[in-house]
Scaffold this motif. Structure first.
Motif, PDB file in Angstrom:
ATOM      1  N   LYS A  45       4.915   5.330  -3.295  1.00  0.00           N
ATOM      2  CA  LYS A  45       3.774   6.010  -3.907  1.00  0.00           C
ATOM      3  C   LYS A  45       3.266   5.184  -5.085  1.00  0.00           C
ATOM      4  CE  LYS A  45       6.129  10.417  -3.011  1.00  0.00           C
ATOM      5  NZ  LYS A  45       6.658  11.651  -3.654  1.00  0.00           N
ATOM      6  N   PRO A  46       2.005   5.344  -5.458  1.00  0.00           N
ATOM      7  CA  PRO A  46       1.509   4.609  -6.626  1.00  0.00           C
ATOM      8  C   PRO A  46       2.340   4.835  -7.879  1.00  0.00           C
ATOM      9  CG  PRO A  46      -0.318   5.536  -5.400  1.00  0.00           C
ATOM     10  CD  PRO A  46       0.931   6.080  -4.756  1.00  0.00           C
ATOM     11  N   GLN A  85       0.834  -1.198   0.000  1.00  0.00           N
ATOM     12  CA  GLN A  85       0.000   0.000   0.000  1.00  0.00           C
ATOM     13  C   GLN A  85       0.871   1.252   0.000  1.00  0.00           C
ATOM     14  OE1 GLN A  85      -2.634  -0.409   3.389  1.00  0.00           O
ATOM     15  NE2 GLN A  85      -4.227  -1.316   2.094  1.00  0.00           N
ATOM     16  N   ALA A  86       0.296   2.337  -0.459  1.00  0.00           N
ATOM     17  CA  ALA A  86       1.007   3.614  -0.451  1.00  0.00           C
ATOM     18  C   ALA A  86       1.501   3.919   0.969  1.00  0.00           C
ATOM     19  CB  ALA A  86       0.103   4.729  -0.954  1.00  0.00           C
ATOM     20  N   SER A  92      -0.341   0.229  -4.271  1.00  0.00           N
ATOM     21  CA  SER A  92      -1.760   0.547  -4.374  1.00  0.00           C
ATOM     22  C   SER A  92      -2.073   1.812  -3.581  1.00  0.00           C
ATOM     23  CB  SER A  92      -2.600  -0.615  -3.860  1.00  0.00           C
ATOM     24  OG  SER A  92      -2.341  -0.837  -2.492  1.00  0.00           O
ATOM     25  N   SER A  93      -3.072   2.527  -4.059  1.00  0.00           N
ATOM     26  CA  SER A  93      -3.447   3.792  -3.388  1.00  0.00           C
ATOM     27  C   SER A  93      -4.473   3.562  -2.315  1.00  0.00           C
ATOM     28  CB  SER A  93      -3.977   4.780  -4.431  1.00  0.00           C
ATOM     29  OG  SER A  93      -5.069   4.226  -5.122  1.00  0.00           O
TER      30      SER A  93
END
Length: 123
Positions: free
Chosen positions: A87-88, A13-14, A122-123
């Motif tokens: 970050k994405p 995840q971000a 992923s955001s």
């Protein structure tokens, strides 16, 4: 010949962290520069970071400074890319390579490449 085997990518995840590694075998010289590049779909391979095999000097792209750190373990013939605060837009296949000449910020300088490891944020 030089062989490079990468591992350590994944899905995160971000804001998370990953630490891809690149194990080097075969013919090696202290004058090598180990580079990290990434390539997102539809984009060119871009420079991320580099580390000199002899003394561990590091160089980073502006997008990597402060978040990514490259370091080496000479006893294991392995270099690492510690990736924090992901970050994405960091999503890409990450490649390590070996260069013996400059400029090491350009992909065409590199003589050998690993198979790449997918990093997905992923955001």
């Amino acid at each position: 010949q030089v062989q490079l085997v990468e591992s350590g990518g994944g899905l995160v995840q971000a804001g998370g962290s990953l630490r891809p590694s690149c194990a080097v075998s075969g013919r090696t010289f202290s004058s090598y520069v180990m580079g990290w590049f990434r390539q997102a779909p539809g984009k060119e391979r871009e420079f991320v970071a580099a580390i000199t095999w002899s003394d561990g000097r590091t160089y980073y792209a502006d997008s990597a400074k402060g978040r990514l750190t490259s370091f080496r373990d000479n006893a294991k013939n392995t270099v690492y890319l510690q990736m924090n605060s992901l970050k994405p837009e960091d999503t890409a296949v990450y490649y390590c390579g070996v260069a013996m000449v400059v400029p090491f910020t350009i992909a065409t300088t590199y003589h050998y490449w690993g198979q790449g490891t997918q990093v997905t944020v992923s955001s």
